[in-house]
Design an enzyme around this catalytic site. Structure first.
Site, PDB file in Angstrom:
ATOM      1  N   GLU A  38      32.159  47.037  25.566  1.00  0.00           N
ATOM      2  CA  GLU A  38      32.876  46.612  26.770  1.00  0.00           C
ATOM      3  C   GLU A  38      33.780  47.747  27.238  1.00  0.00           C
ATOM      4  O   GLU A  38      34.764  48.083  26.569  1.00  0.00           O
ATOM      5  CB  GLU A  38      33.717  45.358  26.486  1.00  0.00           C
ATOM      6  CG  GLU A  38      34.550  44.900  27.677  1.00  0.00           C
ATOM      7  CD  GLU A  38      35.607  43.872  27.283  1.00  0.00           C
ATOM      8  OE1 GLU A  38      36.305  43.358  28.179  1.00  0.00           O
ATOM      9  OE2 GLU A  38      35.749  43.589  26.071  1.00  0.00           O
ATOM     10  N   GLU A  74      33.137  41.621  34.229  1.00  0.00           N
ATOM     11  CA  GLU A  74      34.104  40.523  34.339  1.00  0.00           C
ATOM     12  C   GLU A  74      35.094  40.891  35.436  1.00  0.00           C
ATOM     13  O   GLU A  74      35.987  41.706  35.222  1.00  0.00           O
ATOM     14  CB  GLU A  74      34.845  40.318  33.019  1.00  0.00           C
ATOM     15  CG  GLU A  74      33.940  39.948  31.848  1.00  0.00           C
ATOM     16  CD  GLU A  74      34.714  39.874  30.534  1.00  0.00           C
ATOM     17  OE1 GLU A  74      35.904  40.293  30.507  1.00  0.00           O
ATOM     18  OE2 GLU A  74      34.144  39.421  29.536  1.00  0.00           O
ATOM     19  N   ARG A 121      41.839  45.035  22.624  1.00  0.00           N
ATOM     20  CA  ARG A 121      41.946  45.154  24.076  1.00  0.00           C
ATOM     21  C   ARG A 121      42.879  46.265  24.537  1.00  0.00           C
ATOM     22  O   ARG A 121      43.106  46.429  25.726  1.00  0.00           O
ATOM     23  CB  ARG A 121      42.366  43.804  24.666  1.00  0.00           C
ATOM     24  CG  ARG A 121      41.236  42.782  24.653  1.00  0.00           C
ATOM     25  CD  ARG A 121      41.687  41.385  25.050  1.00  0.00           C
ATOM     26  NE  ARG A 121      40.553  40.513  25.304  1.00  0.00           N
ATOM     27  CZ  ARG A 121      39.847  39.887  24.354  1.00  0.00           C
ATOM     28  NH1 ARG A 121      40.169  40.055  23.090  1.00  0.00           N
ATOM     29  NH2 ARG A 121      38.825  39.119  24.689  1.00  0.00           N
ATOM     30  N   GLU A 167      43.979  33.842  35.087  1.00  0.00           N
ATOM     31  CA  GLU A 167      44.230  35.068  34.320  1.00  0.00           C
ATOM     32  C   GLU A 167      45.723  35.252  34.056  1.00  0.00           C
ATOM     33  O   GLU A 167      46.550  34.434  34.430  1.00  0.00           O
ATOM     34  CB  GLU A 167      43.639  36.285  35.026  1.00  0.00           C
ATOM     35  CG  GLU A 167      42.352  36.819  34.378  1.00  0.00           C
ATOM     36  CD  GLU A 167      42.541  37.284  32.937  1.00  0.00           C
ATOM     37  OE1 GLU A 167      43.689  37.508  32.511  1.00  0.00           O
ATOM     38  OE2 GLU A 167      41.525  37.423  32.224  1.00  0.00           O
ATOM     39  N   HIS A 178      36.077  44.563  33.641  1.00  0.00           N
ATOM     40  CA  HIS A 178      35.566  44.975  32.341  1.00  0.00           C
ATOM     41  C   HIS A 178      34.043  44.887  32.371  1.00  0.00           C
ATOM     42  O   HIS A 178      33.481  43.876  32.805  1.00  0.00           O
ATOM     43  CB  HIS A 178      36.116  44.084  31.241  1.00  0.00           C
ATOM     44  CG  HIS A 178      37.612  43.930  31.299  1.00  0.00           C
ATOM     45  ND1 HIS A 178      38.259  42.800  30.844  1.00  0.00           N
ATOM     46  CD2 HIS A 178      38.578  44.760  31.757  1.00  0.00           C
ATOM     47  CE1 HIS A 178      39.562  42.945  31.024  1.00  0.00           C
ATOM     48  NE2 HIS A 178      39.785  44.117  31.572  1.00  0.00           N
ATOM     49  N   GLU A 215      39.710  34.684  36.932  1.00  0.00           N
ATOM     50  CA  GLU A 215      38.494  35.346  36.446  1.00  0.00           C
ATOM     51  C   GLU A 215      37.388  34.319  36.362  1.00  0.00           C
ATOM     52  O   GLU A 215      37.596  33.207  35.864  1.00  0.00           O
ATOM     53  CB  GLU A 215      38.730  35.988  35.081  1.00  0.00           C
ATOM     54  CG  GLU A 215      37.507  36.714  34.518  1.00  0.00           C
ATOM     55  CD  GLU A 215      37.788  37.402  33.201  1.00  0.00           C
ATOM     56  OE1 GLU A 215      36.978  37.219  32.261  1.00  0.00           O
ATOM     57  OE2 GLU A 215      38.808  38.089  33.093  1.00  0.00           O
ATOM     58  N   ARG A 257      36.571  48.767  29.463  1.00  0.00           N
ATOM     59  CA  ARG A 257      37.600  47.934  30.076  1.00  0.00           C
ATOM     60  C   ARG A 257      38.359  48.624  31.216  1.00  0.00           C
ATOM     61  O   ARG A 257      39.162  47.993  31.905  1.00  0.00           O
ATOM     62  CB  ARG A 257      38.608  47.491  29.006  1.00  0.00           C
ATOM     63  CG  ARG A 257      37.994  46.590  27.955  1.00  0.00           C
ATOM     64  CD  ARG A 257      38.990  46.214  26.872  1.00  0.00           C
ATOM     65  NE  ARG A 257      40.193  45.572  27.378  1.00  0.00           N
ATOM     66  CZ  ARG A 257      40.277  44.287  27.706  1.00  0.00           C
ATOM     67  NH1 ARG A 257      39.198  43.509  27.610  1.00  0.00           N
ATOM     68  NH2 ARG A 257      41.413  43.789  28.132  1.00  0.00           N
ATOM     69  N   ASP A 281      21.696  51.889  63.086  1.00  0.00           N
ATOM     70  CA  ASP A 281      22.391  53.144  63.364  1.00  0.00           C
ATOM     71  C   ASP A 281      23.146  53.598  62.116  1.00  0.00           C
ATOM     72  O   ASP A 281      24.207  53.072  61.794  1.00  0.00           O
ATOM     73  CB  ASP A 281      23.354  52.922  64.539  1.00  0.00           C
ATOM     74  CG  ASP A 281      24.244  54.118  64.820  1.00  0.00           C
ATOM     75  OD1 ASP A 281      23.980  55.202  64.250  1.00  0.00           O
ATOM     76  OD2 ASP A 281      25.197  53.980  65.610  1.00  0.00           O
ATOM     77  N   GLU A 296      38.188  40.365  37.844  1.00  0.00           N
ATOM     78  CA  GLU A 296      39.450  39.650  38.031  1.00  0.00           C
ATOM     79  C   GLU A 296      39.882  39.800  39.483  1.00  0.00           C
ATOM     80  O   GLU A 296      39.571  40.809  40.131  1.00  0.00           O
ATOM     81  CB  GLU A 296      40.518  40.204  37.091  1.00  0.00           C
ATOM     82  CG  GLU A 296      40.170  40.014  35.624  1.00  0.00           C
ATOM     83  CD  GLU A 296      41.048  40.830  34.696  1.00  0.00           C
ATOM     84  OE1 GLU A 296      41.142  40.467  33.507  1.00  0.00           O
ATOM     85  OE2 GLU A 296      41.623  41.842  35.146  1.00  0.00           O
TER      86      GLU A 296
END
Length: 474
Positions: A358, A129, A339, A211, A268, A219, A360, A51, A131
């Site tokens: 990456e 990645e 970062r 982390e 990330h 992580e 982030r 459904d 977390e």
């Protein structure tokens, strides 16, 4: 896997139940279970009816008949059921036999097919990645005359003065949870058991660790794969994390900002393009070893980032993580090994095949099929339009952006400040998603309305506990 492979697996593993799973538009899984004695070649080929009106974001009750057909390559034995059970991820079909346009898995598959048709590349690899927090207790409620939430953890710094039972100390301070050993890290065995369950289910794991935040932030990194497979792996990952935590008498959450005053949880996303065995993001001797194709891909993501965030940071809570001061990637620039930028270019141990970018900013409230597809479409738009991230003001900026003065930050674009802003950005900028009929106007309109009415507006109209602190005596 073939149909016969699955039937052999059912026989060899003594499977008693077969679980058929789909994903709804926001990203939650749903399932129906069939006794293995009733699963035959026809079941595995034709699928099962369900459904669609009961699945969020799908159909109205007047056109609710739909079919789920299993992707046999997703088969894994469930490690949590007492009765031996085989799980299968499914694609969603209309009764006529054509694919259902609002099935998130179909959108991911269309993005991969479009990539091949462009001739730019034939494979896009994604390596998220994720977390998450593992708490010992969670309580929340909201009603007409009250609202509250409370989480607790034996690791939480707020428990450093707790009395009434033996307090053994070793609480993790805010922003001090990166890589501590036991006894500060209380969840080594829990994470290791998650890793073993993931690998048993066929998902290779590279590492796990505590982390940065207090209170059990973790992580666990698994190996990258192609777009749709990686999105499948994200759902498998979340399922296993949650159920191992429950086995330990704890609760896992991927909510981006469950704690005030400490880092939130992101997702990330590492990305790269290949043509055959040739990596397309590497150029020896260039900045961060990035090719022109990689730079154009970066420009596409940063240019369309406000709209992407409507899928990749898909909750009102997401924007409580995206604030300065908590390592949040709010600045729409790129940089090598930095970062504090929305896009970091990993430079440690880079080889041609390991060259990647990456992104982030995303978090795990996203539906991974939609988020990854949106990122790929933005990157491809950057390549096709030959966008130059330097000319557009996206860097590279090899400084700690968090410590720049207001004058130095002028000209640096930031992510939307709320989910309402991200949805407005998607409404204004979604042409790039329509290329190759990957997303449709119907799907995007449905997504915006669904998120506005069921989430943004519902949060906005309710009194917040902090408002009592601010205004009750005015």
């Amino acid at each position: 896997m073939t149909v016969q492979d699955v039937l052999d697996l059912i026989r060899d593993k003594g499977i008693k139940m077969v679980d058929f799973r789909i994903v709804d538009v926001p990203g939650r899984q749903h399932h129906v279970t069939v006794p293995a004695t009733h699963v035959d070649e026809e079941t595995l080929r034709r699928g099962l009816p369900f459904d669609g009106s009961s699945i969020q974001g799908f159909r109205g009750i007047e056109e609710s008949d739909m079919v789920m057909r299993p992707d046999l390559d997703t088969a894994f034995v469930d490690p949590f059921t007492k009765v031996p059970t085989l799980n299968l991820m499914c694609d969603v079909y209309e009764p006529s036999g054509i694919r259902y346009d609002r099935d998130p898995r179909f959108i991911a598959q269309k993005a991969e097919a479009y990539l091949e048709r462009t001739g730019v590349a034939d494979r896009a690899y994604f390596g998220p990645e994720l977390e998450f927090f593992v708490f010992d207790d969670v309580r929340f409620d909201t009603g007409q005359n009250g609202a509250f939430y409370a989480v607790d953890s034996e690791e939480g710094i707020w428990n450093s003065g707790k009395s009434g039972e033996a307090n053994l100390g070793y609480k993790i301070r805010n922003k001090s949870g990166y890589f501590p050993v036991a006894p500060s890290d209380t969840q080594q065995d829990l994470r290791s058991e998650i890793v073993l369950a993931l690998e048993e289910a066929g998902l290779p794991v590279e590492r796990h660790h505590h982390e940065v935040a207090t209170a059990g932030q973790a992580e666990i990194n698994f190996r990258f794969d192609t777009l749709t497979k990686t999105a499948d792996h994200v759902l498998l990952y979340k399922y296993i994390v949650r159920n191992v935590a429950r086995k330990y008498g704890k609760v896992a959450t991927f909510m981006p900002k469950p704690l005030f005053g400490d880092n939130g949880s992101g997702m990330h996303v590492h990305q790269s393009l290949f043509r055959g065995e040739v990596p397309l993001f590497y150029q020896e001797g260039a900045y961060a070893s990035l090719s022109e194709t990689a730079l154009q891909y970066i420009a596409g993501i940063l240019y369309h980032a406000p709209a992407i965030l409507a899928f990749s940071n898909a909750s009102t809570n997401s924007y409580k993580r995206l604030v300065p001061g908590f390592e949040a990637p709010v600045n729409l620039v790129f940089s090598q090994g930095n970062r504090s930028a929305a896009i970091r270019v990993p430079v440690a141990g880079v080889t041609p095949k390991a060259a990647r970018i990456e992104f982030r900013t995303p978090d795990s409230t996203s539906n991974p099929y939609l988020a990854f597809a949106a990122m790929l479409m933005a990157g491809l738009d950057g390549i096709q339009k030959r966008m130059d991230p330097k000319a557009l003001g996206y860097g590279p900026l090899d400084k700690n952006i968090y410590e720049l003065s207001p004058a130095e930050k002028e000209g640096i674009r930031s992510v939307p400040g709320s989910y309402s802003e991200a949805l407005a950005a998607l409404e204004a900028d979604h042409e790039f998603l329509l290329a190759g009929d990957v997303f449709s106007e119907d799907f995007i309109h449905n997504w915006i309305e669904l998120k506005k009415t069921s989430e943004v507006e519902q949060v906005a109209i309710r009194p917040h506990p902090y408002e009592f602190y601010l205004y009750f005596d005015l």
